[in-house]
Structures are given as structure tokens and as C-alpha cells.
Design an enzyme around this catalytic site. Structure first.
Site, PDB file in Angstrom:
ATOM      1  CG  HIS A   8      -2.004  -1.003   1.171  1.00  0.00           C
ATOM      2  ND1 HIS A   8      -1.816  -2.298   1.580  1.00  0.00           N
ATOM      3  CD2 HIS A   8      -3.300  -0.933   0.746  1.00  0.00           C
ATOM      4  CE1 HIS A   8      -2.939  -2.983   1.425  1.00  0.00           C
ATOM      5  NE2 HIS A   8      -3.842  -2.179   0.909  1.00  0.00           N
TER       6      HIS A   8
ATOM      7  CG  ASP B 285      -4.102  -5.453  -4.393  1.00  0.00           C
ATOM      8  OD1 ASP B 285      -5.210  -4.975  -4.040  1.00  0.00           O
ATOM      9  OD2 ASP B 285      -3.265  -5.863  -3.569  1.00  0.00           O
TER      10      ASP B 285
END
Length: 602
Positions: free
Chosen positions: A252, A325
Site C-alpha cells: 500500500h 489489486d
């Protein structure tokens, strides 16, 4: 240096020999005539803009498709240039929508089902050819990553299921989760996690993985694929390919590099994905990670033709939908601009592009790539055909809308909640009980329950209520990442109690989660009182390696109400802990005091 965990394959082999084998399904069965006809006809009547829209799935703001709040209207306008969730779907011809609590999509079963119906109506419009129902998704992994609020069934997450060692329990959790999601219109849960967590310092996977043994992870991944798809009729999404389990970076915020050799990847990371494909998994999610042994270019897997087309499709034979993702994560944005990422992902072999940071920019970039010849329309058709095929097999072409009243009856049904208790009861792991403190003997005692807490689940309060219900004088005193003053006050209070139960959550992580090491200092202060202390890890079991002096320690792997109810009953001897560590816990200074498979009972 990362601690590379030993694999206890013998234990898993012994267990597997006692279990019936899971059914094996082909990854891509021959298409029936109806499916082929609908997909081919729909694709023929779609404009290029409609086809490109099908490639994108993103969030939308609002609890209602056409009447969101003023704040959500403003958020949609800022992000997408239109005001309502329905208008976002119509403007971009979206193929999918992903629900989150922060985008205000998830409140009650009735609200979620109504939102899903509203979005499907927007996608289908007047029913003209080329209009396609949505594939609605969410991250319902269970455990520490779940989106559906109560009354939805809240099962233990992957590592807890790994501790339970039961493929049937894993399948049950997936089937019931899938049935509840399908009832409210969600057909694509982003689960199960197929990553093998071999690095205790992994900040992003951890308890989201079934464990550190590839054989165990493969067994439970296949069981959940079966539960989601054959049991509940929703699309399982095995993630994160080619394996996110051996990294101490979070994709992230950074771009992790997995330095496994090709042989290590084949032995550690590949088996769960191979099993998922054998079980017929319909979708696989990519990882924003660099794996030099599979692609030395330095590109993340999401943008790597060698990994997605060469390895996943070519070597592993996957024929389903590859979903990226989230494209707003830092790892995939570091090397290329936001305009290039969606084009490169499609060139690599991805089909579904999840949550680009700027949807209009991403959509226009793909259209421009087709116009310039960088991407052919035939390449777009390949991905759209896979997505349409998935939607047809989901039954969305026949029944895109859900029965709202049935959704209310299904989500949190009594039999579902009973199953949550049964499954959770098999996962609690007792790691240390040196003084024989547990199970607790009947006594009129005063108990302090303290440590990590969250308002969403209130584990401190749940444990305290459990003690009170059994005749104790229990005090709930949350101390999440406490200051020095709070640590001193909590220790002083503990000195006046017969017993302290303290919950910890990633106490090992003094880099990001708890940079001041406050949880470690709180436990040390409680131990210094000389009063009995029970430490419970409500997330990563690795915490005990960083809590010297602890003599009574349990791992629940999550902090749901069911997990805390199981904990209280085990503390009182009403059930015996049956979980066994699905990972090895190394000591902070080396050695392996708590090996894979360790677990106490009483």
C-alpha cells in the site's frame, strides 16, 4: 534479517490423510451453447467505450444509488464528475463496483441489497443490447479484514482457520460468507488469501494468511474456493499472485521485492495457486510486488507480461479473470504514471482493473491506447469476453436483482451464527500456561480487562462482560497504545485486582503499528505488579517473542465477538483450546521457542 520459517509438512501430511479429498474441477469447462451465444452476441453489440468500461471496477460514494447524502454527492463529483453512484455506473459503463464502509456502501442488509439493485438498474438501463449487469465486490476475508457489519456472520480469518486445521471448517466459513454476500447482491468476495506467510515481520499479510506451510495453505485455499463457488455460487478470488507472504514491506505504501529463487517460489508460493486453479477458481488477484526470479525487469507483477501471461496463464494454465489489486496503491504507481498503469496492466494480461486513482484518466488512457494501436481492440475483447463469461456463469444475466426481504432473512441467520461459534471454537491456541493458571478455578475474583481495543468490535468490553456473567467483578479499562501516564495508572489499578487479562495487537511492530512500543511496556508494567496476568494476542501470534516474562499467553488471531466469547469460555475451562500454531514463532534474538504445530490444551 527475515526469519525464514521451517515447513512442517509431516504434520500436514498426517492430517490430510484423515480427510476426504476435495473435489477437483477444471479451470475452464467447455462453454454451454447459451453462454457462448449470450457472450458473443453481447460483445458484438458493445461499443468500444462500453467494452473498456467493463474492464474497470471501482468504489462509489453513497448508501443509495440515486439519493446519496450531500457529502457523498460532493465526493462523487470530485472523484468522477457526477453526483450519484448510479450516474458513475452510467457515465463510465462500469463493469464492477467495490463496496467499502468508508464510501458509505455498507450499513444494513436491507440498505446494501437496495443499493445493489439500484446500481444494477443503472447498469442495465433500458435493457438495450450492449448493456451488462455489474459484478459487485468487497473484501470479505473475515477475521481482521471484513466489510459487512453485524448482523452478518463474522467468522475467524485465515490464520485462525489455519490453527483449526479443518478444511471443512474453512469451507463452511466461505460458503456461509458467500451466501450472505450473494443475498445482498455481492458476487465477488476478494478471498481467499493464497499467500504463504513465511515472514513474521510481514506488515500487510500476517493473519490474513492461513499460515507458513504451503501444504496447509493450499488445502484451505482450495476448501474456500469450493465453499464460495460450489457452495454459495459466488466468485472466489485467490490473492495475491504470485505470492505476497515473504515481505517486510507493505505494497500500500512501498514496492516490496520478493527475493525467492525460482525453486523457492515453486516450493513455497506456487502450491496454493496451483490448488486453487485445480479447484476451479474463477478469478485471481495480482500483487504489486517485484519477483526478480520470475521477471528481472523490476516491474511489479501486476504490470509484468512474464508473470501474468507467461507464468499464470502459460505455466499454471489459468483461464479465468485476472483482477489487479487496487491501482491506487503506492507500489504500482512508483515506476509509471497513473495514465500508463492501466494500459501496462492490460498489456501484461490483466482483465479487470481495480480502483484506479483517477478513473476518467485511466479510462481515457485505455481508449487512447486502442486508438494509437498500442492495444488492439481484439485484446480488449479477450478480457471483456472473460468478464462477460463470469457474469453469465454467476447468473447475473438471468437474475441481476436480489430479493431485499430475503436478504434481511439470510444475513445473520441463526444457523449462520451457530456455525460461527462452532468454527471459532476450534481455532483458539494456548501457547503458554507455565504456572498452570488456566483454566481458572471457580473463585469470587476481581478482574481487570485492559489493553488494545476498538470501538467497532469492543473486545475489551466483551471479555469483561464474559467474566461478569460468570460471577466475577470485572472492570473494562481500554488502553490502546497507552501513554506513559496511562501505563502507570493501569498497572496501579491491576495491583488491586486478582487477575489481569491484557489484549495485544501487533505489539511486535514498533515501526508502524506501535512505534513507541507502548503495548510491550504496558505488559511489562502489568507483570511487575506480581499479580497473575493473561496475555492474549488478538491479531499476530508473533507478539510473545517481544514480551519477555509472559507465562500465560493465548492467540485468538482476531478480535470479533465470537473470538472473544470463545476466549472467555476457554479461560474458564468450558472448552479446551484446540488450535495449533499455523506458523513458527521465532525468538526475537534467534531460535524457535514455539514451532509450527505447537498448542496446549486442558
Amino acid at each position: 534479517m527475515k526469519a525464514r520459517l521451517a515447513i512442517a509438512s509431516v504434520l500436514v501430511a498426517v492430517l490430510s490423510a484423515t480427510l476426504a479429498p476435495l473435489p477437483v474441477r477444471a479451470s475452464a469447462p467447455p462453454a454451454p451453447a447459451g453462454e457462448h451465444g449470450w457472450v458473443t452476441s453481447t460483445l458484438r453489440h458493445m461499443s468500444l467505450e462500453q467494452k473498456v468500461g467493463q474492464l474497470f471496477a471501482t468504489y462509489v460514494y453513497g448508501a443509495d444509488a440515486t439519493e446519496p447524502s450531500a457529502a457523498d454527492r460532493a465526493a462523487n463529483r470530485a472523484a468522477f464528475g457526477v453526483e450519484t453512484p448510479a450516474e458513475v455506473v452510467e457515465e463510465y459503463h462500469l463493469g464492477g463496483v467495490c463496496y467499502f464502509s468508508w464510501s458509505h456502501n455498507l450499513d444494513s442488509p436491507r440498505q446494501i441489497a437496495t443499493l445493489s439493485n439500484g446500481l444494477q438498474r443503472a447498469a442495465l438501463g433500458d435493457g438495450r443490447k450492449g448493456r451488462v449487469p455489474l459484478l459487485i465486490s468487497t473484501d470479505q476475508e473475515q477475521g481482521v479484514v471484513l466489510r459487512m457489519p453485524p448482523p452478518a456472520a463474522q467468522f475467524p480469518g485465515a490464520m485462525a482457520l489455519g490453527a483449526g486445521r479443518s478444511p471443512q471448517a474453512a469451507r463452511t466459513a466461505a460458503e456461509i460468507t458467500g451466501r450472505e454476500l450473494r443475498a445482498v447482491g455481492i458476487r465477488q468476495p476478494y478471498a481467499p488469501i493464497a499467500d504463504v506467510n513465511v515472514d513474521p515481520a510481514n506488515p500487510v499479510i500476517g493473519v490474513r494468511s492461513f499460515g507458513s506451510d504451503p501444504a496447509l495453505v493450499a488445502d484451505l485455499t482450495a476448501a474456500q474456493v469450493d465453499g464460495f463457488q460450489d457452495g454459495a455460487g459466488v466468485t472466489a478470488v485467490a490473492k495475491h499472485f504470485p505470492g505476497h507472504g515473504d515481505t517486510d514491506n507493505d505494497s500500500h505504501t512501498d514496492l516490496p521485492v520478493i527475493n525467492h529463487t525460482r525453486q523457492e517460489w515453486e516450493r513455497i508460493d506456487a502450491p496454493p495457486f496451483r490448488r486453487a486453479i485445480r479447484a476451479g477458481v474463477e478469478s485471481i488477484m495480482t500483487a504489486h510486488i517485484v519477483v526478480p526470479a520470475l521477471d528481472p525487469s523490476g516491474d511489479p507483477a501486476t504490470l509484468s507480461p512474464r508473470i501474468l501471461t507467461g507464468v499464470l496463464r502459460g505455466e499454471l494454465g489459468f483461464r479465468g479473470v485476472i483482477v489487479t489489486d487496487a491501482l491506487n496503491m503506492a507500489a504500482v504507481r512508483q515506476r509509471y504514471g497513473d495514465e500508463r498503469v492501466p494500459v501496462l496492466a492490460l498489456k501484461a494480461g490483466a482483465d479487470q482493473l481495480l480502483m484506479p486513482p483517477d478513473l476518467r484518466l485511466a479510462r481515457d488512457a485505455v481508449l487512447r491506447a486502442v486508438a494509437t494501436g498500442e492495444l488492439s481492440e481484439r485484446r480488449i475483447d479477450e478480457s471483456v469476453r472473460r468478464i462477460l463469461t463470469l457474469k453469465y456463469r454467476q447468473g447475473l444475466t438471468r437474475s441481476p436483482l436480489v430479493d431485499v426481504d430475503a436478504a434481511v432473512r439470510t444475513v445473520g441467520a441463526p444457523e449462520h451464527l451457530r456455525a460461527v461459534t462452532r468454527v471459532t471454537d476450534g481455532t483458539l491456541t494456548a501457547v503458554r500456561n507455565d504456572d498452570g493458571l488456566l483454566p481458572l478455578r471457580p473463585a469470587d475474583r476481581s478482574v481487570l480487562v485492559t489493553g488494545w481495543n476498538t470501538a467497532a468490535f469492543a473486545p475489551i468490553e466483551t471479555v469483561a462482560q464474559g467474566f461478569t456473567a460468570r460471577g466475577a467483578r470485572a472492570t473494562a479499562r481500554p488502553a490502546t497504545l497507552p501513554s506513559d501516564a496511562v501505563i502507570a495508572a493501569t498497572a496501579a489499578e491491576a495491583a488491586g485486582h486478582d487477575l489481569t487479562v491484557v489484549l495485544v495487537n501487533k505489539a511486535w511492530d514498533t515501526t508502524v503499528t506501535d512505534p513507541r512500543g507502548s503495548q510491550q511496556r504496558l505488559v511489562a508494567a502489568l507483570l511487575a505488579t506480581g499479580r497473575p496476568v493473561v496475555v492474549v494476542a488478538v491479531r499476530d501470534p508473533y507478539d510473545i517473542a517481544h514480551l519477555p516474562g509472559v507465562r500465560t499467553y493465548l492467540a485468538s488471531y482476531s478480535y470479533t465477538r465470537a473470538a472473544m466469547d470463545t476466549l472467555v469460555r476457554a479461560l474458564h475451562g468450558e472448552l479446551s483450546p484446540r488450535g495449533r500454531l499455523p506458523v513458527t514463532i521465532p525468538a526475537a534474538d534467534g531460535g524457535v521457542p514455539y514451532p509450527y504445530g505447537h498448542g496446549l490444551t486442558w
